[in-house]
Motif scaffolding. Structure first.
Motif, PDB file in Angstrom:
ATOM      1  N   VAL A  59       0.836  -1.196   0.000  1.00 49.88           N
ATOM      2  CA  VAL A  59       0.000   0.000   0.000  1.00 49.88           C
ATOM      3  C   VAL A  59       0.874   1.251   0.000  1.00 49.88           C
ATOM      4  CG1 VAL A  59      -1.881  -1.132   1.240  1.00 49.88           C
ATOM      5  CG2 VAL A  59      -0.136   0.124   2.526  1.00 49.88           C
ATOM      6  N   VAL A  60       0.274   2.335  -0.452  1.00 54.24           N
ATOM      7  CA  VAL A  60       0.888   3.647  -0.241  1.00 54.24           C
ATOM      8  C   VAL A  60       0.306   4.178   1.055  1.00 54.24           C
ATOM      9  CG1 VAL A  60       1.111   6.010  -1.081  1.00 54.24           C
ATOM     10  CG2 VAL A  60       1.237   4.099  -2.689  1.00 54.24           C
ATOM     11  N   ASP A 115       9.771  12.199  -5.479  1.00 55.78           N
ATOM     12  CA  ASP A 115       8.961  13.359  -5.852  1.00 55.78           C
ATOM     13  C   ASP A 115       7.468  13.145  -5.627  1.00 55.78           C
ATOM     14  OD1 ASP A 115      11.238  14.713  -6.585  1.00 55.78           O
ATOM     15  OD2 ASP A 115      11.055  14.248  -8.726  1.00 55.78           O
ATOM     16  N   LEU A 116       7.039  11.902  -5.499  1.00 59.71           N
ATOM     17  CA  LEU A 116       5.624  11.641  -5.223  1.00 59.71           C
ATOM     18  C   LEU A 116       5.276  11.953  -3.770  1.00 59.71           C
ATOM     19  CD1 LEU A 116       4.907   8.253  -7.069  1.00 59.71           C
ATOM     20  CD2 LEU A 116       4.314  10.557  -7.805  1.00 59.71           C
ATOM     21  N   ASN A 117       6.281  11.955  -2.917  1.00 59.79           N
ATOM     22  CA  ASN A 117       6.067  12.199  -1.494  1.00 59.79           C
ATOM     23  C   ASN A 117       5.853  13.685  -1.247  1.00 59.79           C
ATOM     24  OD1 ASN A 117       6.044  12.172   1.288  1.00 59.79           O
ATOM     25  ND2 ASN A 117       8.223  11.763   1.504  1.00 59.79           N
ATOM     26  N   ARG A 160      10.514  -0.051 -10.486  1.00 61.61           N
ATOM     27  CA  ARG A 160      10.512   1.256  -9.842  1.00 61.61           C
ATOM     28  C   ARG A 160       9.094   1.619  -9.405  1.00 61.61           C
ATOM     29  NH1 ARG A 160      15.209   1.621  -8.189  1.00 61.61           N
ATOM     30  NH2 ARG A 160      14.522  -0.534  -8.046  1.00 61.61           N
ATOM     31  N   SER A 161       8.961   2.100  -8.187  1.00 57.42           N
ATOM     32  CA  SER A 161       7.631   2.407  -7.640  1.00 57.42           C
ATOM     33  C   SER A 161       6.887   3.433  -8.480  1.00 57.42           C
ATOM     34  CB  SER A 161       7.755   2.905  -6.204  1.00 57.42           C
ATOM     35  OG  SER A 161       8.216   1.880  -5.361  1.00 57.42           O
ATOM     36  N   VAL A 162       7.609   4.451  -8.996  1.00 55.02           N
ATOM     37  CA  VAL A 162       6.933   5.493  -9.780  1.00 55.02           C
ATOM     38  C   VAL A 162       6.394   4.953 -11.100  1.00 55.02           C
ATOM     39  CG1 VAL A 162       8.255   7.391  -8.781  1.00 55.02           C
ATOM     40  CG2 VAL A 162       9.123   6.236 -10.818  1.00 55.02           C
ATOM     41  N   GLU A 163       6.869   3.772 -11.525  1.00 57.68           N
ATOM     42  CA  GLU A 163       6.383   3.167 -12.762  1.00 57.68           C
ATOM     43  C   GLU A 163       5.274   2.161 -12.510  1.00 57.68           C
ATOM     44  OE1 GLU A 163       9.897   1.545 -14.503  1.00 57.68           O
ATOM     45  OE2 GLU A 163      10.801   3.501 -14.905  1.00 57.68           O
ATOM     46  N   TYR A 180       1.298   4.768  -8.175  1.00 57.53           N
ATOM     47  CA  TYR A 180       1.160   6.156  -8.633  1.00 57.53           C
ATOM     48  C   TYR A 180      -0.249   6.673  -8.368  1.00 57.53           C
ATOM     49  CZ  TYR A 180       2.665  10.175 -11.389  1.00 57.53           C
ATOM     50  OH  TYR A 180       3.040  11.425 -11.779  1.00 57.53           O
ATOM     51  N   GLU A 181      -1.260   5.860  -8.666  1.00 62.35           N
ATOM     52  CA  GLU A 181      -2.642   6.297  -8.484  1.00 62.35           C
ATOM     53  C   GLU A 181      -2.987   6.462  -7.015  1.00 62.35           C
ATOM     54  OE1 GLU A 181      -5.015   3.484 -10.616  1.00 62.35           O
ATOM     55  OE2 GLU A 181      -4.631   4.421 -12.581  1.00 62.35           O
ATOM     56  N   GLN A 182      -2.489   5.548  -6.164  1.00 61.69           N
ATOM     57  CA  GLN A 182      -2.729   5.684  -4.724  1.00 61.69           C
ATOM     58  C   GLN A 182      -2.088   6.972  -4.193  1.00 61.69           C
ATOM     59  OE1 GLN A 182      -2.244   2.095  -2.100  1.00 61.69           O
ATOM     60  NE2 GLN A 182      -1.651   1.123  -4.039  1.00 61.69           N
TER      61      GLN A 182
END
Length: 356
Positions: free
Chosen positions: A6-7, A42-44, A119-122, A127-129
């Protein structure tokens, strides 16, 4: 074996409050429960995993993501998976990190090498979470800053009176003379700001008094240290570079460059009076006295510090381009070898600067 992925929102989930998300993967292997805490870069929208690791571990336990004793591993992904870093985190008696090799992590998570290579960003689900959490916190995250009503109103005024780029291009193509081009630009001084400033913090002048004469156009711009750009223009009825074997600049451009350098000599020999006078003129314009045909941009160059030095730049525009590559080298050489430096532009290169 992976049992959850999970994110996790470890920040304050209330709108516009403190953020912070990371990827939390839980595995059961031969050595028990392993929890991989992956920083999302960068998602954080909050603290890094390292800076918030105590908070993250406490949060995943309180929210039931981990219900028994577990090994927590801090994970940072790099562009290439083989350069990822892993550290076992222990909180008692104090927070400590112990580096662990990738091979050992693969062993602890029951040999799931593919898990670590992606890679998590891929990962679309990750990404959607992440997006969902961040936009719940701030629905307008990443949106353009909304400017003040006065700034927006001024932008509308400027846009409504803008001269179309096609009109300028047609005039240049007709090989108009200096007076015709000056006449058009004076009707819309935002043309000069658009070419040499780019944002809305400027004041443009025409026929600006300097030394023993006047400069065709002058731009004040900047936020802290003021930039002063002096622009002399010549016509478009000649080629920038002569076609003879000397391949020199047309004499009109050379004369303009020489003239502006002489005026700069006066400026630098009397720099402090020039600097103070420029700021006095700026303040006059801001008070409503539109001297020297002043044209005020949306943000009007209010934020510059009158106690700081000013940057002085000079440009001479004239003639038409015939050979872009050769002329570009010649213009660059002239700017780097002239003192003070003078930038030479043809009307073709100037037109390319316009975005309207």
């Amino acid at each position: 074996m992976k049992v959850s992925d999970v994110v996790h929102d470890f920040g304050n989930s209330k709108m516009h409050s403190c953020g912070g998300i990371c990827r939390v993967r839980t595995y059961v292997g031969s050595e028990g429960v392993v929890v991989l805490l992956t920083d999302l870069g960068d998602l954080n929208d909050g603290q890094s995993v390292t800076n918030a690791v105590e908070k993250i571990i406490d949060s995943v336990i309180r929210k039931g993501l981990v219900t028994q004793s577990a090994t927590f591993i801090e994970h940072y992904e790099r562009d290439l998976a083989e350069f990822d870093t892993f550290d076992v985190v222990t909180l008692i008696p104090t927070t400590q990190w112990k580096s662990i090799k990738r091979e050992k992590v693969v062993e602890l998570i029951a040999g799931d090498e593919k898990e670590l290579s992606e890679r998590s960003v891929e990962n679309r689900s990750v990404y959607e979470q992440a997006d969902q959490i961040r936009y719940q916190r701030d629905p307008f995250r990443g949106s353009v800053h909304i400017e003040s009503p006065a700034v927006i109103a001024r932008k509308f005024e400027i846009m409504e009176s803008m001269i179309a780029k096609d009109s300028i291009s047609e005039l240049i193509e007709s090989r108009a003379n200096e007076q015709e081009i000056q006449r058009l630009i004076k009707k819309d001084l935002s043309l000069m700001a658009e070419a040499y400033v780019g944002d809305g913090e400027y004041i443009c002048f025409s026929e600006y008094p300097l030394a023993d004469g006047a400069v065709d156009f002058v731009i004040f711009s900047g936020r802290s240290r003021m930039d002063i750009t002096l622009v002399e223009v010549k016509g478009a009825e000649f080629n920038l570079v002569n076609s003879n074997h000397y391949a020199s600049f047309n004499h009109k451009v050379s004369d303009a460059a020489e003239q502006i350098q002489k005026r700069l000599g006066v400026v630098y020999r009397n720099y402090e009076p020039f600097r103070k006078d420029a700021h006095e003129r700026r303040l006059k314009v801001l008070s409503g006295d539109l001297i020297h045909n002043a044209f005020v941009g949306p943000n009007s160059c209010k934020g510059v510090d009158p106690e700081k030095d000013v940057n002085i730049r000079t440009v001479v525009i004239g003639g038409r381009t015939v050979n872009d590559l050769e002329e570009s080298k010649k213009r660059h050489d002239y700017e780097t070898t002239s003192t003070p430096p003078v930038r030479i532009e043809s009307w073709d290169t100037w037109l390319r600067r316009l975005k309207r």
